[in-house]
Scaffold this motif. Structure first.
Motif, PDB file in Angstrom:
ATOM      1  N   PRO A 185       0.828  -1.197   0.000  1.00  0.00           N
ATOM      2  CA  PRO A 185       0.000   0.000   0.000  1.00  0.00           C
ATOM      3  C   PRO A 185       0.861   1.245   0.000  1.00  0.00           C
ATOM      4  CG  PRO A 185       0.045  -1.001   2.174  1.00  0.00           C
ATOM      5  CD  PRO A 185       0.748  -1.953   1.253  1.00  0.00           C
ATOM      6  N   SER A 186       0.408   2.297  -0.650  1.00  0.00           N
ATOM      7  CA  SER A 186       1.177   3.529  -0.715  1.00  0.00           C
ATOM      8  C   SER A 186       0.254   4.672  -1.062  1.00  0.00           C
ATOM      9  CB  SER A 186       2.291   3.411  -1.762  1.00  0.00           C
ATOM     10  OG  SER A 186       1.738   3.193  -3.038  1.00  0.00           O
ATOM     11  N   PHE A 187       0.795   5.861  -1.006  1.00  0.00           N
ATOM     12  CA  PHE A 187       0.017   7.028  -1.364  1.00  0.00           C
ATOM     13  C   PHE A 187      -0.184   7.027  -2.869  1.00  0.00           C
ATOM     14  CE2 PHE A 187       2.081   8.218   2.617  1.00  0.00           C
ATOM     15  CZ  PHE A 187       0.957   8.552   3.349  1.00  0.00           C
TER      16      PHE A 187
ATOM     17  N   ASP B 194      -4.567   3.953   4.481  1.00  0.00           N
ATOM     18  CA  ASP B 194      -4.214   2.937   5.478  1.00  0.00           C
ATOM     19  C   ASP B 194      -5.404   2.075   5.869  1.00  0.00           C
ATOM     20  OD1 ASP B 194      -5.554   4.981   6.716  1.00  0.00           O
ATOM     21  OD2 ASP B 194      -4.349   4.962   8.544  1.00  0.00           O
ATOM     22  N   VAL B 195      -6.511   2.164   5.137  1.00  0.00           N
ATOM     23  CA  VAL B 195      -7.662   1.310   5.404  1.00  0.00           C
ATOM     24  C   VAL B 195      -8.125   0.674   4.104  1.00  0.00           C
ATOM     25  CG1 VAL B 195      -8.448   2.629   7.412  1.00  0.00           C
ATOM     26  CG2 VAL B 195      -9.281   3.232   5.145  1.00  0.00           C
ATOM     27  N   SER B 196      -8.730  -0.476   4.201  1.00  0.00           N
ATOM     28  CA  SER B 196      -9.213  -1.183   3.011  1.00  0.00           C
ATOM     29  C   SER B 196     -10.722  -1.087   2.847  1.00  0.00           C
ATOM     30  CB  SER B 196      -8.792  -2.658   3.068  1.00  0.00           C
ATOM     31  OG  SER B 196      -9.307  -3.282   4.226  1.00  0.00           O
ATOM     32  N   THR B 197     -11.423  -0.551   3.836  1.00  0.00           N
ATOM     33  CA  THR B 197     -12.861  -0.302   3.728  1.00  0.00           C
ATOM     34  C   THR B 197     -13.132   1.135   4.142  1.00  0.00           C
ATOM     35  OG1 THR B 197     -13.426  -2.604   4.212  1.00  0.00           O
ATOM     36  CG2 THR B 197     -15.164  -0.968   4.489  1.00  0.00           C
ATOM     37  N   HIS B 198     -13.618   1.938   3.209  1.00  0.00           N
ATOM     38  CA  HIS B 198     -13.902   3.347   3.484  1.00  0.00           C
ATOM     39  C   HIS B 198     -15.381   3.518   3.805  1.00  0.00           C
ATOM     40  CE1 HIS B 198      -9.956   4.884   2.175  1.00  0.00           C
ATOM     41  NE2 HIS B 198      -9.995   3.885   1.305  1.00  0.00           N
ATOM     42  N   LEU B 199     -15.672   4.305   4.841  1.00  0.00           N
ATOM     43  CA  LEU B 199     -17.033   4.571   5.286  1.00  0.00           C
ATOM     44  C   LEU B 199     -17.329   6.043   5.024  1.00  0.00           C
ATOM     45  CD1 LEU B 199     -16.850   2.683   8.701  1.00  0.00           C
ATOM     46  CD2 LEU B 199     -17.540   1.771   6.475  1.00  0.00           C
ATOM     47  N   LEU B 200     -18.224   6.315   4.069  1.00  0.00           N
ATOM     48  CA  LEU B 200     -18.497   7.668   3.617  1.00  0.00           C
ATOM     49  C   LEU B 200     -19.917   8.069   4.009  1.00  0.00           C
ATOM     50  CD1 LEU B 200     -17.043   7.232   0.016  1.00  0.00           C
ATOM     51  CD2 LEU B 200     -15.826   7.900   2.107  1.00  0.00           C
ATOM     52  N   LEU B 201     -20.032   9.120   4.793  1.00  0.00           N
ATOM     53  CA  LEU B 201     -21.353   9.611   5.194  1.00  0.00           C
ATOM     54  C   LEU B 201     -22.021  10.326   4.023  1.00  0.00           C
ATOM     55  CD1 LEU B 201     -20.527  10.862   8.774  1.00  0.00           C
ATOM     56  CD2 LEU B 201     -22.322   9.239   8.204  1.00  0.00           C
ATOM     57  N   TRP B 202     -23.287   9.998   3.795  1.00  0.00           N
ATOM     58  CA  TRP B 202     -24.019  10.507   2.629  1.00  0.00           C
ATOM     59  C   TRP B 202     -25.429  10.886   3.037  1.00  0.00           C
ATOM     60  CZ3 TRP B 202     -27.957   7.767  -0.330  1.00  0.00           C
ATOM     61  CH2 TRP B 202     -28.316   8.406  -1.539  1.00  0.00           C
ATOM     62  N   ARG B 203     -25.861  12.078   2.627  1.00  0.00           N
ATOM     63  CA  ARG B 203     -27.222  12.542   2.870  1.00  0.00           C
ATOM     64  C   ARG B 203     -28.083  12.179   1.658  1.00  0.00           C
ATOM     65  NH1 ARG B 203     -28.342  14.699   8.088  1.00  0.00           N
ATOM     66  NH2 ARG B 203     -26.376  15.484   8.902  1.00  0.00           N
ATOM     67  N   ALA B 204     -29.052  11.325   1.871  1.00  0.00           N
ATOM     68  CA  ALA B 204     -29.905  10.876   0.777  1.00  0.00           C
ATOM     69  C   ALA B 204     -30.842  11.993   0.337  1.00  0.00           C
ATOM     70  CB  ALA B 204     -30.703   9.651   1.206  1.00  0.00           C
ATOM     71  N   PRO B 205     -31.189  12.015  -0.947  1.00  0.00           N
ATOM     72  CA  PRO B 205     -32.126  13.040  -1.443  1.00  0.00           C
ATOM     73  C   PRO B 205     -33.556  12.688  -1.073  1.00  0.00           C
ATOM     74  CG  PRO B 205     -31.526  11.549  -3.207  1.00  0.00           C
ATOM     75  CD  PRO B 205     -30.710  11.130  -2.011  1.00  0.00           C
TER      76      PRO B 205
ATOM     77  N   GLU C  15       9.041   8.036  10.657  1.00  0.00           N
ATOM     78  CA  GLU C  15       9.526   6.703  10.286  1.00  0.00           C
ATOM     79  C   GLU C  15       8.651   5.616  10.915  1.00  0.00           C
ATOM     80  OE1 GLU C  15      11.981   5.352   8.309  1.00  0.00           O
ATOM     81  OE2 GLU C  15      11.878   7.358   7.463  1.00  0.00           O
ATOM     82  N   LEU C  16       8.231   5.830  12.161  1.00  0.00           N
ATOM     83  CA  LEU C  16       7.349   4.865  12.810  1.00  0.00           C
ATOM     84  C   LEU C  16       6.024   4.777  12.067  1.00  0.00           C
ATOM     85  CD1 LEU C  16       6.754   2.961  15.166  1.00  0.00           C
ATOM     86  CD2 LEU C  16       6.031   4.954  16.504  1.00  0.00           C
ATOM     87  N   HIS C  17       5.500   5.913  11.635  1.00  0.00           N
ATOM     88  CA  HIS C  17       4.254   5.926  10.861  1.00  0.00           C
ATOM     89  C   HIS C  17       4.415   5.147   9.560  1.00  0.00           C
ATOM     90  CE1 HIS C  17       0.667   7.336   8.824  1.00  0.00           C
ATOM     91  NE2 HIS C  17       1.412   7.843   7.869  1.00  0.00           N
ATOM     92  N   LYS C  18       5.531   5.341   8.880  1.00  0.00           N
ATOM     93  CA  LYS C  18       5.744   4.651   7.606  1.00  0.00           C
ATOM     94  C   LYS C  18       5.908   3.152   7.807  1.00  0.00           C
ATOM     95  CE  LYS C  18       7.695   8.563   5.074  1.00  0.00           C
ATOM     96  NZ  LYS C  18       6.696   8.540   4.012  1.00  0.00           N
ATOM     97  N   LEU C  19       6.596   2.753   8.875  1.00  0.00           N
ATOM     98  CA  LEU C  19       6.776   1.326   9.134  1.00  0.00           C
ATOM     99  C   LEU C  19       5.443   0.661   9.475  1.00  0.00           C
ATOM    100  CD1 LEU C  19      10.088   1.346  11.211  1.00  0.00           C
ATOM    101  CD2 LEU C  19       9.770   0.495   8.886  1.00  0.00           C
TER     102      LEU C  19
ATOM    103  N   PRO D  21       5.685   4.300   1.443  1.00  0.00           N
ATOM    104  CA  PRO D  21       6.996   4.449   0.789  1.00  0.00           C
ATOM    105  C   PRO D  21       7.727   5.685   1.293  1.00  0.00           C
ATOM    106  CG  PRO D  21       5.273   5.225  -0.660  1.00  0.00           C
ATOM    107  CD  PRO D  21       4.569   4.638   0.536  1.00  0.00           C
ATOM    108  N   HIS D  22       9.040   5.698   1.104  1.00  0.00           N
ATOM    109  CA  HIS D  22       9.850   6.843   1.478  1.00  0.00           C
ATOM    110  C   HIS D  22      10.023   7.784   0.291  1.00  0.00           C
ATOM    111  CE1 HIS D  22      10.878   4.039   4.728  1.00  0.00           C
ATOM    112  NE2 HIS D  22      11.250   5.106   5.419  1.00  0.00           N
TER     113      HIS D  22
END
Length: 363
Positions: free
Chosen positions: A8-10, A145-156, A303-307, A312-313
């Motif tokens: 995973p990377s940016f 850093d997540v594999s499932t995104h939770l997006l808040l949505w206002r229904a019409p 560096e701790l965050h990247k590990l 990637p660096h």
């Protein structure tokens, strides 16, 4: 979707402007290949969101995602029947990047309704730049850093008719764009959210899974990134500049002829006892050393965050400029430890190097 070995990377899927279908890339962009069909591995589904009055921090009242098992249970208990949505309700669009759990960044558009603004990190409170455009019908999440995104949505409202969601995801800085199969949802009157315990679906205290062991503050931004930002700001914007000001304006200017007079009388004058270091030099060295310690602390935090996230660096201009600033700061501090005597022949070259590194570090 992609093999689990892909790191995973940016990787940003939002290279294209515009709204609706024009928001999604149709050709190669940067290091990303042209979009291909992601098939059934990229899944979108609609779910109930907890009432804002009860749970305001996150789609399910959680500041960080729970373990995959807990998240799956929450999604199941709050799911909507079939391809339907409750008109004028606050819902959650869940986007799973793949069965292998590969983190990704996402671009999602809706033909109607509006995504809530929580920044490109999709956090509460929104502490990053805006993630929504097109009156809320387009949203970008750069949280990789997540594999499932939770997006808040206002229904019409009910009379709006069907709503179509489209998504483009990216799971690596050089991977192909992947397009999800469109999700069409239809209004269904009379739907009511299920009863949910007062815990608002919070994850167990022991954490685990996505976000559970990253030490986050509960707003989606890792604590180590806060430490990195604070240490870097203190060192490069406060301590290093003050140290430079001490050297520039605290040191007394030499008087004309002082060096010549000293040389002429040094042979007949007994050697004076060593003087104490001038105050400006002590302040300059102490402030610079403190800035160096904080700069190292900031480097250790990022560096701790990247590990932890397998990031990637040197993958962004911010990272490359930061590395250059750290290298110049290290060179400047080391040269200060190797300061030659005022009468040494290398003094002029040393001073030029020392000043150049300091100026480059502050530039």
């Amino acid at each position: 979707m992609l093999a689990g070995a892909v790191a995973p990377s940016f990787a940003h899927p939002h290279y294209v402007g515009g709204c609706g279908s024009r928001a999604h890339p149709t050709s190669a962009r940067g290091a990303h290949g042209a979009p291909i069909d992601g098939g059934d591995s990229i899944a979108m589904s609609l779910h109930w969101a907890m009432p804002e009055a009860e749970c305001a921090s996150g789609p399910f009242g959680i500041g960080q995602q729970p373990s995959p098992a807990r998240l799956a249970a929450l999604l199941s208990s709050l799911s909507l029947p079939g391809a339907s949505y409750a008109p004028s309700s606050r819902l959650v669009l869940a986007l799973a990047c793949g069965e292998d759990g590969v983190p990704c960044e996402v671009l999602v558009t809706a033909s109607s309704g509006a995504f809530e603004e929580h920044g490109v990190w999709n956090s509460e409170p929104a502490l990053s730049s805006r993630g929504t455009k097109c009156d809320g019908r387009r949203i970008v999440v750069s949280r990789s850093d997540v594999s499932t995104h939770l997006l808040l949505w206002r229904a019409p409202p009910e009379d709006n008719g069907a709503v179509v969601f489209n998504a483009t995801v990216s799971a690596g800085e050089s991977s192909r764009f992947l397009r999800a199969a469109p999700l069409a949802a239809f209004p269904a009157a009379g739907l009511a959210p299920p009863l949910v315990p007062p815990s608002c679906g919070a994850a167990p205290a022991e954490g685990g899974g996505e976000g559970g062991d990253r030490g986050e503050k509960g707003d989606g931004v890792p604590t180590v990134l806060w430490l990195h930002a604070a240490a870097s700001l203190l060192s490069f914007l406060i301590l290093f500049p003050i140290a430079a000001l001490c050297a520039r304006y605290g040191r007394p200017s030499p008087q004309p002829g002082c060096t010549a007079a000293t040389s002429a009388t040094s042979a007949s004058t007994p050697a004076a006892p060593p003087r104490r270091k001038p105050a400006w030099l002590v302040s300059h060295a102490g402030l610079a050393a403190g800035g160096g310690v904080l700069a190292l602390a900031g480097l250790a935090a990022v560096e701790l965050h990247k590990l932890r996230g397998s990031h990637p660096h040197l993958a962004s201009p911010h990272a490359r400029w930061g590395a250059a600033g750290l290298a110049l700061a290290a060179a400047q501090l080391c040269s200060g430890l190797l300061r030659p005597a005022p009468v040494a022949s290398s003094r002029r070259a040393w001073r030029l190097f020392h000043l150049s590194c300091g100026a480059g570090c502050l530039a």
